[in-house]
Design an enzyme around this catalytic site. Sequence first.
Site, PDB file in Angstrom:
ATOM      1  N   TYR A   1      -0.195  -0.217  11.320  1.00 35.64           N
ATOM      2  CA  TYR A   1      -0.075  -0.223   8.999  1.00 35.64           C
ATOM      3  C   TYR A   1       1.134  -0.433   8.272  1.00 35.64           C
ATOM      4  O   TYR A   1       0.905  -0.657   7.315  1.00 35.64           O
ATOM      5  CB  TYR A   1      -1.861  -0.450   9.201  1.00 35.64           C
ATOM      6  CG  TYR A   1      -2.070  -0.865   7.501  1.00 35.64           C
ATOM      7  CD1 TYR A   1      -2.275  -1.660   6.594  1.00 35.64           C
ATOM      8  CD2 TYR A   1      -1.798   0.563   6.674  1.00 35.64           C
ATOM      9  CE1 TYR A   1      -3.062  -2.257   5.955  1.00 35.64           C
ATOM     10  CE2 TYR A   1      -2.410  -0.444   5.249  1.00 35.64           C
ATOM     11  CZ  TYR A   1      -2.512  -1.219   5.070  1.00 35.64           C
ATOM     12  OH  TYR A   1      -3.265  -1.559   3.062  1.00 35.64           O
TER      13      TYR A   1
ATOM     14  N   SER B   1       1.185  -1.013  -0.019  1.00 34.43           N
ATOM     15  CA  SER B   1       0.201  -0.297   0.210  1.00 34.43           C
ATOM     16  C   SER B   1       0.575   1.159   0.042  1.00 34.43           C
ATOM     17  O   SER B   1       1.844   0.963   0.945  1.00 34.43           O
ATOM     18  CB  SER B   1      -1.003  -0.001   0.779  1.00 34.43           C
ATOM     19  OG  SER B   1      -2.038   0.866   1.680  1.00 34.43           O
TER      20      SER B   1
END
Length: 230
Positions: free
Chosen positions: A146, A132
């Site tokens: 994350y 990501s």
Amino acid sequence: MDIAIVTGAGSGLGRYLAAGLAEDGAHVFAADVDLDAAEETARQTGATAVRCDVTSPTDAESLIARAVDAGGPHVLINNAGGWTPGEQFPDAAPEAWGRTLDLNLRAPMHLTQLALKPMAALGGGAIVNIASSAGTEDAPYGSPEYGAAKAGLIRFTTSLGDPARIGGTRVTCLVPNWIGLDRAHAEVAAMSPEERAQAAPLIPPTKVVAAALGLLRAGAGGTVLELVGA
């Protein structure tokens, strides 16, 4: 026929990836912690549904074993990921932010480790890690754990950039920005006009699938491909 594994295949990008691989001629093992969702993907794509919690070593080993029994795996897409809304680091307890690290970094590393030996026996395979832009940006982020896990996944990929060291398997990484899935469209719709004007354009899921298939076919080991909206 190639045997492919897609984790997190019960919904979202994982379902698109399973469909894209099936259309490309692969037999897909659609793995998801939600068996009902995996079975829906199987109904739509002709895949085999597998209930798998990728953070469970036993489940991960069983998933790879099923693919080996079917003659593979030739392809692994480490797509399962995400983070649970609520408290994040530093407010979340260590076991809570640790689960995010396990899901987004430790699990793909373990599945890759398990897949490398059977892939080598087949002459080498192809693995795509779905990261990501949260792992490449340097702005504050809502879930530091994350972002750190996705940054680690990118570096894990580049560390395996020499296929000769790992039995001929090419490990690559796709780093998309905001993907135009249902939740993203809902978030954009809830924004003010000013917020919407400043938001990054959504990437069509089909564009992400096309990029992943491109990496599977021709990506050199260690390739990291960043993907942004039009």
